[in-house]
Design an enzyme around this catalytic site. Structure first.
Site, mmCIF file in Angstrom:
data_model
loop_
_atom_site.group_PDB
_atom_site.id
_atom_site.type_symbol
_atom_site.label_atom_id
_atom_site.label_comp_id
_atom_site.label_asym_id
_atom_site.label_seq_id
_atom_site.Cartn_x
_atom_site.Cartn_y
_atom_site.Cartn_z
ATOM 1 N N CYS A 181 11.805 5.964 -6.793
ATOM 2 C CA CYS A 181 11.895 6.000 -5.332
ATOM 3 C C CYS A 181 11.165 4.821 -4.701
ATOM 4 O O CYS A 181 11.101 4.714 -3.481
ATOM 5 C CB CYS A 181 11.365 7.318 -4.775
ATOM 6 S SG CYS A 181 9.608 7.551 -5.073
ATOM 7 N N HIS A 235 3.563 -0.862 3.966
ATOM 8 C CA HIS A 235 4.313 0.226 4.595
ATOM 9 C C HIS A 235 4.982 -0.213 5.887
ATOM 10 O O HIS A 235 6.038 0.305 6.240
ATOM 11 C CB HIS A 235 3.416 1.448 4.770
ATOM 12 C CG HIS A 235 3.142 2.085 3.447
ATOM 13 N ND1 HIS A 235 2.009 1.809 2.715
ATOM 14 C CD2 HIS A 235 3.907 2.892 2.672
ATOM 15 C CE1 HIS A 235 2.073 2.455 1.573
ATOM 16 N NE2 HIS A 235 3.213 3.116 1.505
#
Ligand code: PEP
Ligand code: MG
Length: 623
Positions: free
Chosen positions: A556, A244
Site C-alpha cells: 500500500c 505526507h
C-alpha cells in the site's frame, strides 16, 4: 540525460515537452529512473543566485516532480523566514491609523479562521478544533489589548504582534506541563498568520483566482486548505516526494514541484508561472510559445486520463490471465467514491489520521464512528481497511508529550497508541462499531516488535468484550492486520503472518527505515528509493512469509502506484496492490499490457542487482 549542473534552456524545455507523448504520459513513468535522481539538485545558475530581484523574461527552474499534472497560474509567494518587522518608531499622528490597521487585520484573520473552520468541517465531517484554538488566541481580549497598547507607544503593528507573542511564547516554554509547552506552536502559527494578514500575505489570500503557492515547505494541513480553495499547484524549497503532504497532493490531483532551493526568492509574487509536475520544471514568466506548448500538454494529459476511463469496468488481468486485485488508498469519504468509480476491489488503506487534520484534540469515539461508518457504507459491499492513527513524525503530533529530536524514530504509530491507550481504545471501539456489516478490517501502523502487536490485540479483545457487554453490534471476526513498514517487521514477517490476519507492506516507511533516509528530506531524496535491492528483498521475504501462512499480503506504499514498478511487484508474487484512486486505472492499464511470465523473468534479473540504478536499468529495459 541532462547533467545536474547544465543550464536548462528553452530548447531543453521543448525537448521535455516533446518527451511528454500524450499516449503514455504518466507521472510514474516520468519519475522513474534517472529523471528522479537527476531532478534532485535544483538548477541554480550563479548569476541568479547573486541577484536580489529576478530579471524579467522567461526563466526555468528545476526541482523534483512530486505530483503529476501541469498548472498555469499566478505565483503566490509565501516567505519562509519568519517575517522581519520594522523597528523605527511611529510618528504620533500615524498611531490611530496603525491601530486601525491592526484591528482590521485582526478582524480579517478572525473571519478567515471562521471560514477555514467551516471548510474543514465540510471536508472531513470533523470539527476543526485546531483552527478553533487559533481563533481563541486571535480573539483573546488580553492579547489584543496589549498589542494595541504597544502600538500606542509608537511600535508598528507587526513589531507589536511579535513582541506580544514572544512574551507568551517564553511563558509557555517555561511551563512544566508538556501540553502547555506544545501550545507554543499554536502561538507561532497565529503570530505568522497575523503578520501575514497585516501584509496581505497569508495562504488565504491565495484562495480563488488561479494561484500557485510558492513556499518554503507545506504541511498536510496546507494540502487540505489548497483543495478547499482551489489552489492550482504548489512549489516548495524542501521536502521529499513521499512526505505526507506530497502523498495528499497526488491524491487530490494538485500538481507539485518540490526541492527548488530559494524558490521563494527566485519567483516573484504575482508572476505567471507554469508548474510541470511530470518533469519537475517550473517556468517563471513563460513566453507565449512556451504557454502554447504547455496548454497542448495539458489537453493531451486530459485526453489520456479520459481514455483510461474505458478501463473502469475491465478486469485487472495480465495478458496471460493472471489476476491482480487493485485497492484504493483513501484519506476521506469522497475518495472512496473515486476509488469505487475507478473499479477498485476494496479500500486497502484508510489513513485515519487525516481525520485529525485541523483538530487540536482527538475526536470522540462517536465522532470517529460517524466517519468510519460513512466510509464503510460508501464502499459496501467492498472491504475497507482502516489503519489505526499513524501520528508522529511528519504527521499530526498532538498528544506527544516531548519535543523529539528524531520524531520518525520516536513515539510514532503503534508506539504512540500504546502510550495513549485511552486514545487507542476510542478508535478501536469506533472501528469495531463500523464493522457491523462485516466489510471492515483494522491495520496497525509502524509495528516493529511482536510485543506491540500482542498488546494491541489484547486491547482490541478488551474492546470487543466491552461492546458485547453493552449490546453493541460489531464483527467479532474483524480481521486485524499488520503493516510491514519497519525492517524489523519485515525480518519477523513469518511471526506476523502466523499471528495476524493479513499483512500490508508500507514501502514508504520501509524504504525510509531500511535506507536510513528521512522521507521528507530533499537532501537525501536520491538515496530514498523503495526500489533499492534491500527493500525489494524485504518485500520478497514478506510475500513468501504471507504465502507460507496462507495470509493475504498487499503493497500500500507509493511503490504500488509507481507504474514502472508494477511488473516487478506482480513478478514478486504480489496479487494485491493498493494505490491512490487517481492512479488506479493507470496501474490497471499497465497490468493488462504484460504477461505474468515476463514479470517473473524480470524479477529473476532484478534479484541479482546490488544498487538502485541497476534495478532501474532493468526495469527501463536498458539491461
Ligand atoms: C507507507 O509507509 O508506505 C504507508 C503506506 O504509510 P504512510 O505513507 O502513511 O506512512
Ligand atoms: Mg507508513
Amino acid at each position: 540525460m541532462r547533467s545536474k549542473q547544465q543550464r536548462l534552456s528553452v530548447s531543453s524545455l521543448q525537448q521535455d515537452l516533446e518527451n511528454h507523448d500524450g499516449g503514455g504520459t504518466s507521472w510514474s513513468t516520468y519519475t522513474s529512473g534517472d529523471l528522479m535522481v537527476q531532478g534532485h539538485y535544483p538548477w541554480r545558475p550563479v548569476d541568479l543566485m547573486l541577484r536580489q530581484t529576478a530579471p524579467p523574461g522567461q526563466r526555468l527552474l528545476k526541482g523534483i516532480p512530486a505530483s503529476p499534472g501541469i498548472s498555469i497560474g499566478r505565483a503566490f509567494v509565501l516567505s519562509v523566514e519568519s517575517p522581519s518587522v520594522p523597528h523605527e518608531k511611529l510618528e504620533q499622528r500615524r498611531i490611530p491609523d496603525e491601530v486601525a490597521r491592526f484591528r482590521s487585520a485582526l478582524e480579517a484573520a478572525a473571519s478567515e479562521l471562521v471560514s477555514a473552520i467551516e471548510l474543514a468541517r465540510t471536508e472531513s465531517a470533523s470539527v476543526s478544533t485546531i483552527i478553533e484554538s487559533f481563533l481563541l488566541i486571535v480573539s483573546d481580549p488580553i492579547i489584543t489589548s496589549s498589542i494595541v497598547t504597544r502600538i500606542e507607544t509608537g511600535i508598528p503593528a507587526e513589531a507589536a504582534v511579535v513582541q506580544e507573542f514572544d512574551v507568551h511564547k517564553s511563558i509557555l516554554l517555561g511551563a512544566r506541563d508538556p501540553i502547555l509547552r506544545e501550545r507554543v506552536q499554536d502561538f507561532d502559527a497565529v503570530k505568522e498568520r497575523l503578520i501575514g494578514t497585516l501584509r496581505n500575505r497569508t495562504l488565504t489570500h491565495a484562495a480563488g483566482g488561479n494561484a500557485i503557492v510558492v513556499a518554503g515547505s507545506v504541511t498536510p494541513q496546507d494540502m487540505l486548505f489548497f483543495k478547499q480553495t482551489g489552489t492550482l499547484a504548489y512549489v516548495t524549497e524542501v521536502g521529499g516526494i513521499n512526505s505526507h503532504a506530497c502523498i495528499l497532493a497526488r491524491d487530490m490531483l494538485i500538481p507539485a514541484v518540490i526541492g527548488i532551493r530559494n524558490a521563494t526568492g527566485e519567483i516573484l509574487n504575482g508572476l505567471n508561472i507554469v508548474v510541470d509536475g511530470y518533469s519537475g520544471i517550473v517556468v517563471v514568466d513563460p513566453d507565449e510559445s512556451t504557454l502554447e506548448g504547455y496548454r497542448r500538454k495539458q489537453s493531451e494529459a486530459e485526453a489520456y486520463r479520459v481514455s483510461l476511463g474505458a478501463l473502469r469496468h475491465e478486469p485487472t488481468v495480465t495478458r496471460d490471465g493472471h489476476r491482480v486485485s487493485l485497492f484504493g488508498n483513501v484519506d476521506s469519504p469522497d475518495q472512496v467514491d473515486a476509488a469505487v468509480m475507478a473499479g477498485c476491489e476494496g479500500i486497502g488503506l484508510v489513513r485515519t489520521e487525516y481525520l485529525l487534520l485541523h483538530r487540536s484534540r482527538y475526536p470522540s469515539s462517536d465522532e470517529q464512528y460517524e466517519w468510519y461508518r460513512d466510509i464503510a457504507q460508501r464502499a459496501y459491499p467492498l472491504q475497507v481497511t482502516f489503519r489505526a492513527f499513524d501520528v508522529g513524525s511528519d504527521k499530526y503530533r498532538d498528544g506527544i508529550p516531548h519535543h523529539e529530536d528524531n520524531p520518525a524514530l520516536g513515539l510514532r504509530g503503534i508506539r504512540f497508541l500504546l502510550y495513549r491507550p485511552d486514545i487507542f481504545r476510542e478508535q478501536i471501539r469506533a472501528v469495531l462499531r463500523a464493522s457491523a456489516h462485516r466489510n471492515v478490517r483494522f491495520m496497525l501502523p509502524m509495528v516493529a516488535v511482536a510485543e506491540e502487536f500482542e498488546q494491541a490485540r489484547i486491547l482490541i479483545d478488551r474492546c470487543k468484550r466491552e461492546l458485547a457487554a453493552e449490546g453493541v453490534e460489531f464483527d467479532a471476526e474483524m480481521p486485524v492486520g499488520v503493516m510491514i513498514e519497519t525492517p524489523s517487521a519485515a525480518m519477523m514477517s513469518d511471526y506476523f503472518a502466523a499471528e495476524s490476519d493479513f499483512l500490508s507492506i508500507g514501502t514508504n516507511d520501509l524504504a525510509q527505515y531500511a535506507l536510513a533516509t528521512d522521507r521528507t528530506n530533499e537532501l537525501v531524496a536520491d538515496i530514498f528509493d523503495a526500489m533499492h535491492p534491500s527493500v525489494l528483498r524485504m518485500i520478497r521475504m514478506t510475500v513468501d512469509a504471507a504465502r507460507r501462512y496462507g495470509r493475504s499480503v498487499s503493497v500500500c506504499g507509493e511503490l504500488a502506484g509507481h507504474a514502472a514498478a508494477t511488473e516487478m511487484l506482480v513478478g514478486m508474487g504480489l496479487s494485491e496492490l493498493s494505490v491512490s484512486p487517481a492512479l488506479l486505472l493507470e496501474i490497471r492499464h499497465r497490468i493488462r499490457q504484460f504477461s505474468y511470465d515476463d514479470c517473473v523473468e524480470l524479477v529473476r534479473k532484478i534479484e541479482r542487482c546490488t544498487t538502485t540504478p541497476q534495478v532501474h536499468a532493468i526495469i527501463n529495459g536498458r539491461r
